[in-house]
Write a protein that holds these residues in place. Structure first.
Motif, PDB file in Angstrom:
ATOM      1  N   HIS A  16       0.833  -1.213   0.000  1.00 41.85           N
ATOM      2  CA  HIS A  16       0.000   0.000   0.000  1.00 41.85           C
ATOM      3  C   HIS A  16       0.863   1.256   0.000  1.00 41.85           C
ATOM      4  O   HIS A  16       0.505   2.262  -0.625  1.00 41.85           O
ATOM      5  N   LEU A  17       1.994   1.210   0.686  1.00 43.88           N
ATOM      6  CA  LEU A  17       2.864   2.386   0.754  1.00 43.88           C
ATOM      7  C   LEU A  17       3.598   2.623  -0.559  1.00 43.88           C
ATOM      8  O   LEU A  17       4.079   3.727  -0.815  1.00 43.88           O
ATOM      9  N   GLU A  18       3.654   1.602  -1.391  1.00 36.28           N
ATOM     10  CA  GLU A  18       4.282   1.703  -2.705  1.00 36.28           C
ATOM     11  C   GLU A  18       3.268   2.033  -3.801  1.00 36.28           C
ATOM     12  O   GLU A  18       3.621   2.104  -4.977  1.00 36.28           O
ATOM     13  N   GLY A  19       1.990   2.188  -3.430  1.00 38.11           N
ATOM     14  CA  GLY A  19       0.948   2.502  -4.403  1.00 38.11           C
ATOM     15  C   GLY A  19       0.357   1.274  -5.072  1.00 38.11           C
ATOM     16  O   GLY A  19      -0.220   1.369  -6.159  1.00 38.11           O
ATOM     17  N   LEU A  20       0.494   0.106  -4.424  1.00 36.92           N
ATOM     18  CA  LEU A  20      -0.028  -1.146  -4.975  1.00 36.92           C
ATOM     19  C   LEU A  20      -1.100  -1.735  -4.083  1.00 36.92           C
ATOM     20  O   LEU A  20      -0.966  -1.732  -2.860  1.00 36.92           O
ATOM     21  N   LEU A  21      -2.140  -2.274  -4.706  1.00 29.14           N
ATOM     22  CA  LEU A  21      -3.107  -3.099  -4.001  1.00 29.14           C
ATOM     23  C   LEU A  21      -2.786  -4.541  -4.354  1.00 29.14           C
ATOM     24  O   LEU A  21      -2.202  -4.810  -5.405  1.00 29.14           O
ATOM     25  N   TYR A  22      -3.191  -5.462  -3.492  1.00 27.51           N
ATOM     26  CA  TYR A  22      -2.867  -6.859  -3.775  1.00 27.51           C
ATOM     27  C   TYR A  22      -3.453  -7.310  -5.106  1.00 27.51           C
ATOM     28  O   TYR A  22      -2.869  -8.145  -5.786  1.00 27.51           O
ATOM     29  N   VAL A  23      -4.569  -6.736  -5.524  1.00 29.52           N
ATOM     30  CA  VAL A  23      -5.168  -7.123  -6.806  1.00 29.52           C
ATOM     31  C   VAL A  23      -4.281  -6.731  -7.986  1.00 29.52           C
ATOM     32  O   VAL A  23      -4.381  -7.323  -9.056  1.00 29.52           O
ATOM     33  N   ASP A  24      -3.390  -5.754  -7.789  1.00 29.91           N
ATOM     34  CA  ASP A  24      -2.442  -5.373  -8.843  1.00 29.91           C
ATOM     35  C   ASP A  24      -1.403  -6.461  -9.081  1.00 29.91           C
ATOM     36  O   ASP A  24      -0.771  -6.496 -10.143  1.00 29.91           O
ATOM     37  N   ARG A  25      -1.211  -7.347  -8.122  1.00 25.48           N
ATOM     38  CA  ARG A  25      -0.211  -8.417  -8.220  1.00 25.48           C
ATOM     39  C   ARG A  25      -0.802  -9.759  -8.667  1.00 25.48           C
ATOM     40  O   ARG A  25      -0.064 -10.712  -8.864  1.00 25.48           O
ATOM     41  N   LEU A  26      -2.108  -9.843  -8.798  1.00 24.84           N
ATOM     42  CA  LEU A  26      -2.745 -11.116  -9.128  1.00 24.84           C
ATOM     43  C   LEU A  26      -2.371 -11.584 -10.532  1.00 24.84           C
ATOM     44  O   LEU A  26      -2.146 -10.771 -11.429  1.00 24.84           O
ATOM     45  N   VAL A  27      -2.352 -12.906 -10.704  1.00 19.01           N
ATOM     46  CA  VAL A  27      -2.139 -13.501 -12.023  1.00 19.01           C
ATOM     47  C   VAL A  27      -3.436 -14.181 -12.455  1.00 19.01           C
ATOM     48  O   VAL A  27      -4.308 -14.484 -11.645  1.00 19.01           O
ATOM     49  N   HIS A  28      -3.552 -14.423 -13.746  1.00 13.43           N
ATOM     50  CA  HIS A  28      -4.745 -15.075 -14.295  1.00 13.43           C
ATOM     51  C   HIS A  28      -4.881 -16.481 -13.710  1.00 13.43           C
ATOM     52  O   HIS A  28      -3.880 -17.151 -13.556  1.00 13.43           O
ATOM     53  N   PRO A  29      -6.045 -16.926 -13.313  1.00 12.35           N
ATOM     54  CA  PRO A  29      -7.369 -16.350 -13.530  1.00 12.35           C
ATOM     55  C   PRO A  29      -7.832 -15.411 -12.420  1.00 12.35           C
ATOM     56  O   PRO A  29      -8.882 -14.796 -12.533  1.00 12.35           O
TER      57      PRO A  29
END
Length: 187
Positions: A144-157
């Protein structure tokens, strides 16, 4: 103490790096107290300042199931190092959620170990070696402090499911929030 509104995916404060904390004063103590109160009301196990609309480098945690640190803590201006992430797709035991993506849960592979260096509320430096879910919590909040949400790191599917949830809920735009204890959301 007060329960603060939690910003939802799409608010600009969640998608840019947070600024360092420079003043260890009464207003910082109030913010940290309010963040603990908000985490408890949500309920959650961690909360970063950008999640309550404050673009500062700090987060709190409330997690009993670990022996590495106090069950409640604050990390100000943290640095985080992680062990290499095991290759492969995440399993069912790696599902996490986020108070800024409320009510949704997706699997994400994270490192099993982390080293946190930060300052406490008095500006005193400390270090924690974490493992398991506590390491996951530290990585999630640090993101969060880096401007990322965990959903930004998700892979398909999983990433596709998060995109659908964002569209379905009308998220992804500035100004959305929810208030624990008032709104019927959780994450």
């Amino acid at each position: 103490m007060a329960v603060l509104p939690i910003t939802i995916c799409g608010d600009p404060v969640l998608h840019r790096p947070a600024a360092p904390v420079t003043e260890f004063d009464a207003s910082l103590r109030t913010l940290v107290d309010d963040m603990f109160e908000t985490t408890l009301a949500a309920p959650g196990v961690g909360l970063a300042a950008p999640q309550v609309g404050i673009g500062k480098r700090l987060f709190v945690w409330m997690y009993e199931d670990q022996d590495e640190a106090p069950e409640n803590g604050v990390a100000i201006n943290p640095e985080l190092w992680i062990a290499p992430i095991e290759p492969g797709l995440p399993g069912e035991d790696e599902v996490e959620g986020c108070l800024s993506f409320p009510g949704e849960r997706f699997a994400l592979r994270r490192s099993a170990r982390a080293l946190l260096r930060a300052h406490d509320i008095d500006g005193k430096p400390f270090e924690i070696e974490a493992s398991g879910w506590f390491a996951r919590i530290l990585q999630h909040e640090f993101d969060h402090l880096e401007g990322l949400l965990y959903v930004d790191r998700l892979v398909h599917p999983e990433s596709r499911g998060a995109q659908k949830a964002e569209r379905k809920n009308g998220w992804g735009k500035p100004g959305l929030s929810w208030l624990p204890g008032r709104d019927d959301l959780e994450g």
